[in-house]
Design a protein around this motif. Sequence first.
Motif, PDB file in Angstrom:
ATOM      1  N   ALA A  93     -36.080  20.297  12.624  1.00 30.43           N
ATOM      2  CA  ALA A  93     -36.249  19.741  11.404  1.00 30.43           C
ATOM      3  C   ALA A  93     -35.621  18.356  11.520  1.00 30.43           C
TER       4      ALA A  93
ATOM      5  N   GLU B 128     -36.022  15.841   8.811  1.00 31.65           N
ATOM      6  CA  GLU B 128     -36.403  15.322   7.491  1.00 31.65           C
ATOM      7  C   GLU B 128     -35.443  15.926   6.397  1.00 31.65           C
TER       8      GLU B 128
ATOM      9  N   VAL C   6     -34.571  16.693   2.285  1.00 36.00           N
ATOM     10  CA  VAL C   6     -35.403  17.184   1.035  1.00 36.00           C
ATOM     11  C   VAL C   6     -36.090  15.933   0.411  1.00 36.00           C
TER      12      VAL C   6
ATOM     13  N   ASP D  70     -36.771  13.074   1.771  1.00 34.57           N
ATOM     14  CA  ASP D  70     -38.134  12.630   2.821  1.00 34.57           C
ATOM     15  C   ASP D  70     -39.131  13.446   2.566  1.00 34.57           C
ATOM     16  N   ARG D  71     -38.785  14.757   2.462  1.00 34.54           N
ATOM     17  CA  ARG D  71     -40.271  15.626   2.473  1.00 34.54           C
ATOM     18  C   ARG D  71     -40.802  15.495   1.223  1.00 34.54           C
TER      19      ARG D  71
ATOM     20  N   ARG E 126     -42.881  12.070   1.284  1.00 29.70           N
ATOM     21  CA  ARG E 126     -44.067  12.403   1.958  1.00 29.70           C
ATOM     22  C   ARG E 126     -45.296  13.428   1.465  1.00 29.70           C
ATOM     23  N   GLY E 127     -44.755  14.238   0.463  1.00 27.87           N
ATOM     24  CA  GLY E 127     -45.769  14.833  -0.147  1.00 27.87           C
ATOM     25  C   GLY E 127     -46.474  14.069  -1.400  1.00 27.87           C
TER      26      GLY E 127
ATOM     27  N   THR F 147     -46.339  16.808   7.928  1.00 25.47           N
ATOM     28  CA  THR F 147     -44.973  16.655   8.236  1.00 25.47           C
ATOM     29  C   THR F 147     -44.072  16.936   7.083  1.00 25.47           C
ATOM     30  N   ALA F 148     -44.485  16.761   5.996  1.00 26.01           N
ATOM     31  CA  ALA F 148     -43.572  17.320   4.945  1.00 26.01           C
ATOM     32  C   ALA F 148     -43.776  18.826   4.720  1.00 26.01           C
TER      33      ALA F 148
ATOM     34  N   GLY G 183     -41.385  19.787   7.790  1.00 21.18           N
ATOM     35  CA  GLY G 183     -40.224  19.199   7.889  1.00 21.18           C
ATOM     36  C   GLY G 183     -39.547  18.478   9.166  1.00 21.18           C
TER      37      GLY G 183
ATOM     38  N   CYS H  60     -40.827  14.963  11.770  1.00 20.34           N
ATOM     39  CA  CYS H  60     -41.731  14.115  12.235  1.00 20.34           C
ATOM     40  C   CYS H  60     -41.701  13.615  13.439  1.00 20.34           C
TER      41      CYS H  60
ATOM     42  N   CYS I 204     -31.952  14.497   8.026  1.00 23.64           N
ATOM     43  CA  CYS I 204     -31.252  15.667   7.636  1.00 23.64           C
ATOM     44  C   CYS I 204     -29.720  15.494   7.575  1.00 23.64           C
TER      45      CYS I 204
END
Length: 68
Positions: A3, A5, A7, A9-10, A13-14, A48-49, A52, A54, A65
């Motif tokens: 992982a 990414e 939270v 970032d995720r 992306r979402g 990727t979201a 977690g 990329c 992270c």
Amino acid sequence: MKANESVVDRVVRGGIAAGAAGLALGVAKPKSAPQIGLLAVAAVMGATAAIGACPIYSALGISTCKAK
């Protein structure tokens, strides 16, 4: 894949994935190049979201992270 990414970032992306999918299904003409492109962006960002990680971050040695 490790992982890399955070939270935030995720979540971003979402959101991008949801927005791109919404545009693809609501605005773009069916089976057009823009629709296919937007769906591809939505799929990649959503995947990727969800996991977690990329691959581009990994290749560049980037991690959002917090260190554990």
